[in-house]
Write a protein that holds these residues in place. Structure first.
Motif, PDB file in Angstrom:
ATOM      1  N   VAL A 191     -58.557   6.685 -12.626  1.00 31.56           N
ATOM      2  CA  VAL A 191     -57.723   5.601 -12.095  1.00 31.56           C
ATOM      3  C   VAL A 191     -57.959   5.425 -10.599  1.00 31.56           C
ATOM      4  N   PHE A 192     -58.198   6.510  -9.887  1.00 32.53           N
ATOM      5  CA  PHE A 192     -58.497   6.398  -8.455  1.00 32.53           C
ATOM      6  C   PHE A 192     -59.811   5.654  -8.238  1.00 32.53           C
ATOM      7  N   THR A 193     -60.789   5.895  -9.098  1.00 35.73           N
ATOM      8  CA  THR A 193     -62.044   5.153  -9.016  1.00 35.73           C
ATOM      9  C   THR A 193     -61.803   3.662  -9.206  1.00 35.73           C
ATOM     10  N   LEU A 194     -60.947   3.320 -10.179  1.00 36.21           N
ATOM     11  CA  LEU A 194     -60.607   1.915 -10.408  1.00 36.21           C
ATOM     12  C   LEU A 194     -59.829   1.356  -9.219  1.00 36.21           C
ATOM     13  N   TRP A 195     -58.977   2.164  -8.638  1.00 32.24           N
ATOM     14  CA  TRP A 195     -58.201   1.742  -7.477  1.00 32.24           C
ATOM     15  C   TRP A 195     -59.124   1.386  -6.308  1.00 32.24           C
ATOM     16  N   GLU A 196     -60.199   2.157  -6.153  1.00 30.98           N
ATOM     17  CA  GLU A 196     -61.171   1.859  -5.101  1.00 30.98           C
ATOM     18  C   GLU A 196     -61.894   0.539  -5.385  1.00 30.98           C
ATOM     19  N   LEU A 197     -62.187   0.264  -6.679  1.00 31.91           N
ATOM     20  CA  LEU A 197     -62.820  -1.006  -7.034  1.00 31.91           C
ATOM     21  C   LEU A 197     -61.912  -2.177  -6.677  1.00 31.91           C
ATOM     22  N   VAL A 198     -60.617  -2.012  -6.931  1.00 31.16           N
ATOM     23  CA  VAL A 198     -59.651  -3.064  -6.627  1.00 31.16           C
ATOM     24  C   VAL A 198     -59.649  -3.368  -5.140  1.00 31.16           C
ATOM     25  N   HIS A 199     -59.718  -2.343  -4.322  1.00 31.99           N
ATOM     26  CA  HIS A 199     -59.711  -2.549  -2.874  1.00 31.99           C
ATOM     27  C   HIS A 199     -61.019  -3.161  -2.393  1.00 31.99           C
ATOM     28  N   GLY A 200     -62.007  -3.230  -3.260  1.00 30.84           N
ATOM     29  CA  GLY A 200     -63.241  -3.945  -2.944  1.00 30.84           C
ATOM     30  C   GLY A 200     -63.166  -5.412  -3.321  1.00 30.84           C
ATOM     31  N   GLY A 201     -62.015  -5.868  -3.795  1.00 37.49           N
ATOM     32  CA  GLY A 201     -61.829  -7.282  -4.102  1.00 37.49           C
ATOM     33  C   GLY A 201     -61.855  -7.629  -5.570  1.00 37.49           C
ATOM     34  N   ARG A 202     -62.016  -6.636  -6.445  1.00 36.92           N
ATOM     35  CA  ARG A 202     -62.053  -6.911  -7.877  1.00 36.92           C
ATOM     36  C   ARG A 202     -60.639  -6.952  -8.455  1.00 36.92           C
ATOM     37  N   THR A 203     -60.539  -7.452  -9.658  1.00 39.75           N
ATOM     38  CA  THR A 203     -59.278  -7.458 -10.398  1.00 39.75           C
ATOM     39  C   THR A 203     -59.422  -6.523 -11.583  1.00 39.75           C
ATOM     40  N   VAL A 204     -58.502  -5.599 -11.745  1.00 45.36           N
ATOM     41  CA  VAL A 204     -58.545  -4.630 -12.848  1.00 45.36           C
ATOM     42  C   VAL A 204     -57.295  -4.800 -13.694  1.00 45.36           C
ATOM     43  N   VAL A 205     -57.500  -4.945 -14.994  1.00 43.08           N
ATOM     44  CA  VAL A 205     -56.397  -5.032 -15.956  1.00 43.08           C
ATOM     45  C   VAL A 205     -56.612  -3.943 -16.990  1.00 43.08           C
ATOM     46  N   MET A 206     -55.605  -3.103 -17.214  1.00 44.08           N
ATOM     47  CA  MET A 206     -55.769  -2.007 -18.167  1.00 44.08           C
ATOM     48  C   MET A 206     -54.518  -1.839 -19.023  1.00 44.08           C
ATOM     49  N   THR A 207     -54.710  -1.278 -20.186  1.00 41.97           N
ATOM     50  CA  THR A 207     -53.583  -0.807 -20.986  1.00 41.97           C
ATOM     51  C   THR A 207     -53.483   0.700 -20.776  1.00 41.97           C
ATOM     52  N   ILE A 208     -52.291   1.208 -20.782  1.00 35.00           N
ATOM     53  CA  ILE A 208     -52.096   2.648 -20.606  1.00 35.00           C
ATOM     54  C   ILE A 208     -50.815   3.028 -21.336  1.00 35.00           C
ATOM     55  N   HIS A 209     -50.842   4.150 -22.009  1.00 38.81           N
ATOM     56  CA  HIS A 209     -49.724   4.506 -22.877  1.00 38.81           C
ATOM     57  C   HIS A 209     -48.588   5.179 -22.121  1.00 38.81           C
ATOM     58  N   GLN A 210     -48.886   6.238 -21.397  1.00 38.81           N
ATOM     59  CA  GLN A 210     -47.828   7.016 -20.744  1.00 38.81           C
ATOM     60  C   GLN A 210     -48.390   7.646 -19.473  1.00 38.81           C
ATOM     61  N   PRO A 211     -48.473   6.872 -18.387  1.00 36.04           N
ATOM     62  CA  PRO A 211     -49.077   7.385 -17.160  1.00 36.04           C
ATOM     63  C   PRO A 211     -48.178   8.404 -16.468  1.00 36.04           C
ATOM     64  N   SER A 212     -48.804   9.298 -15.740  1.00 38.43           N
ATOM     65  CA  SER A 212     -48.036  10.246 -14.922  1.00 38.43           C
ATOM     66  C   SER A 212     -47.470   9.522 -13.707  1.00 38.43           C
ATOM     67  N   SER A 213     -46.585  10.181 -12.984  1.00 37.86           N
ATOM     68  CA  SER A 213     -45.976   9.575 -11.797  1.00 37.86           C
ATOM     69  C   SER A 213     -47.029   9.215 -10.758  1.00 37.86           C
ATOM     70  N   ARG A 214     -48.025  10.102 -10.578  1.00 39.41           N
ATOM     71  CA  ARG A 214     -49.064   9.845  -9.586  1.00 39.41           C
ATOM     72  C   ARG A 214     -49.858   8.598  -9.935  1.00 39.41           C
ATOM     73  N   LEU A 215     -50.130   8.416 -11.228  1.00 42.42           N
ATOM     74  CA  LEU A 215     -50.866   7.225 -11.649  1.00 42.42           C
ATOM     75  C   LEU A 215     -50.007   5.977 -11.527  1.00 42.42           C
ATOM     76  N   PHE A 216     -48.752   6.082 -11.904  1.00 42.54           N
ATOM     77  CA  PHE A 216     -47.891   4.905 -11.974  1.00 42.54           C
ATOM     78  C   PHE A 216     -47.802   4.185 -10.624  1.00 42.54           C
ATOM     79  N   TYR A 217     -47.686   4.939  -9.551  1.00 42.87           N
ATOM     80  CA  TYR A 217     -47.499   4.312  -8.245  1.00 42.87           C
ATOM     81  C   TYR A 217     -48.803   3.774  -7.653  1.00 42.87           C
TER      82      TYR A 217
END
Length: 590
Positions: A191-217
């Motif tokens: 998810v951090f890798t995807l977060w870095e992609l987002v900060h490069g200007g991309r749009t990320v859409v994902m499904t997730i079942h039960q994220p941890s607190s660290r992921l959720f924020y």
């Protein structure tokens, strides 16, 4: 997306547990989903199993057919093939070839998906950049692996799947449960890798079942679904405040993901089913009263507020590569993936052992034992119908998921894939029967002249190719291994029964079936490759008979060679055309 609704019709159970086609009921999977996501944002769709997350993601990715209502636009424009080639879609299951290395997997994808404006060297460099960006450098030369062959870890497999989509530098990246089955540390890394992609200007859409607190924020926006109903759409940081404002505050300090999942299941304070339904009803009503109208107002202004979400680059308006490039890349990939299986010791043993056994059984069989020689020729037909047919039946059912995934992303044309598979199978389809004929032919003492040998070999190889085509057609039509093998066995045995060896006097009302039999024409041609009607053989003590008068040959006949050859050639082409037509319906929408 605006007021997205998706409906399916399900057939009710009939007598004896079957499905009654006359009775069906409509089921609504998505019930009016509205919202938007901007460049530089990560949207997480949460909800329990069966809430509609994957269905909505598939619809957003342009891969969902059927009764889809409402509108899904990308910067105000409808979905198009040009957009599809500039979108990334990572499925929940990591569909990868197990015997390719990480580098090979990504490089072959780059060759197929990146445009011709880039040289192969630049594509290789881009592959290395993606490997480095995803932290796959340590395992780049390791094979992907499978159940019975150790390869890379689950987290590394997921990153390879993401890397395949990142190669095209997508403006939009869709991911279905990218953290499923992973430990919390690996999930956070992805998810951090995807977060870095987002900060490069991309749009990320994902499904997730039960994220941890660290992921959720880390999520900029959150969509919460329950039974197809939206319960929340908005900023991830504001979700807890929203539910607190409508009277649903966690009783103890807990992970926001767990709390939202409980609410989506209708669990708050009550434990009965009636209480659960009441909670869901309240949450749906609160969404309609507090969020729905605001989202619709935001959509009206979206045209003036967002930049291009999907860039319609001219590179992506057509396939990135030519037909010939797709064919050669797919052929190379197929040969690399399947060489371990095609050239295995077991595969050779399956042919060499029966060949020597047959050679010993028919050891130096003389012309006086014409019945035995004829039996050997029919054995050629039977063995080299079953073996290639059952090898070919497995081809397309085993690759259905891979074909669906790659064709859905517009990676290549179906025709280039089909031809690469046919050509890729030829080496072993021709080498093994050649070895078989060489061993048995001379051990059995058939006519040793080059003309007789090579004609026999050519007919066996033609029989192999026709049987392979039949297997491809059966596999593509049925797409279920158990049903396909049963169907193939029935067809092949039926062809052998009417081939002209087992029954000499076939009743007239069913005699026409032999004209549909591959074995009949191959058997006839093999007889003509060895014998002439006027030839004689020792049929008794000091008695000579003509070959043409032998009952087992007379019934099949030693004439009309051209017709038999033409029939096999028609079957050779016809079966493959049927297989290709059947593949056209496999899992590619829009």
């Amino acid at each position: 997306m605006h007021d997205v609704v998706y409906k399916v019709e399900t057939k009710k159970d009939g007598w004896f547990g079957g499905k009654d086609s006359s009775k069906s009921e409509e089921r609504i999977i998505l019930k009016g989903i509205t919202g938007s996501v901007y460049p530089g944002e990560m949207l997480a769709m949460l909800g329990p199993s069966g809430s509609g997350k994957t269905t909505l993601l598939t619809a957003l990715g342009g891969r969902l057919g059927g009764r889809l209502q409402g509108s899904i636009t990308y910067n105000g424009k409808p979905f198009s093939n040009a957009m599809k080639r500039n979108m990334g879609f990572v499925t929940q299951d990591d569909i990868l070839y197990p015997h390719l290395t990480v580098t090979e997997t990504l490089f072959f994808t780059a060759l197929l998906r990146l445009p011709n404006t880039l040289t192969n060297h630049k594509k290789a460099m881009h592959t290395e950049e993606v490997i480095s960006q995803l932290g796959l450098t340590k395992c780049k030369n390791s094979i992907i692996g499978e159940t019975y062959e150790r390869g890379i870890s689950g987290g590394e497999r997921k990153r390879v799947s993401i890397g395949q989509e990142m190669l095209i530098n997508p403006s939009l990246l869709f991911l279905d449960e990218p953290t499923s089955g992973l430990d919390s540390t690996t999930a956070q890394r992805i998810v951090f890798t995807l977060w870095e992609l987002v900060h490069g200007g991309r749009t990320v859409v994902m499904t997730i079942h039960q994220p941890s607190s660290r992921l959720f924020y880390m999520f900029h926006k959150v969509l919460l679904l329950s039974d197809g109903n939206p319960l929340y759409f908005g900023k991830g940081a504001g979700v807890m405040d929203y539910f607190s404002s409508i009277g649903y505050r966690p009783l103890v300090t807990m992970n926001p993901g767990d709390f939202l999942l409980d609410l989506a299941n209708g669990i708050y304070s009550g434990e009965s089913e009636e209480d659960n339904m009441s909670v869901k009803h309240d949450l749906v009503s609160a969404y309609q009263n507090n969020i729905a109208d605001r989202l619709k107002e935001d959509l009206k202004e979206i045209g003036s507020q967002v930049t291009d979400i999907v860039v319609e680059d001219k590179r992506f308006k057509r396939c990135s590569t030519t037909w010939w490039q797709q064919f050669t890349v797919l052929l190379k990939r197929d040969l690399k993936e399947r060489k371990h299986e095609s050239f295995s010791t077991l595969k050779f043993a399956q042919v060499i052992v029966p060949a020597f056994l047959a050679g010993l059984l028919w050891w130096q069989c003389k012309m006086s034992n014409l019945h035995d020689q004829v039996g050997l020729l029919f054995f050629y037909c039977g063995f080299w119908s079953f073996f290639p047919l059952f090898q070919a039946i497995f081809t397309f059912p085993q690759e259905r998921m891979m074909l669906t995934k790659e064709r859905s992303s517009g990676m290549y044309r179906l025709s280039s894939y089909f031809m690469s598979r046919i050509v890729g199978d030829l080496p072993m389809e021709l080498i093994l029967p050649t070895l078989f004929v060489i061993i048995t032919y001379f051990m059995a003492g058939l006519k040793p002249t080059p003309g007789h040998f090579f004609e026999t070999l050519a007919i066996v190889l033609l029989n192999v190719l026709v049987a392979q085509g039949l297997g491809l057609a059966v596999g593509a039509l049925v797409m279920d291994l158990k049903a396909a093998t049963t169907m193939g066995s029935v067809i092949c045995n039926s062809f052998l029964l009417v081939g002209g060896y087992y029954v000499e006097q076939i009743p007239g009302f069913i005699a026409w079936t032999k004209y549909l039999s591959i074995s009949h024409y191959s058997y006839k041609l093999l007889l003509m490759a060895q014998y002439r009607s006027e030839e004689t053989y020792q049929c008794g003590s000091n008695i000579s008979c003509t070959v043409g008068s032998f009952s087992m040959i007379k019934m099949v006949g030693l004439d009309h060679k051209g017709i038999a050859l033409m029939a096999l050639l028609i079957m050779l082409v016809g079966c493959r055309l049927i297989a290709y037509a059947a593949l056209m319906r496999v899992g590619v929408t829009r």
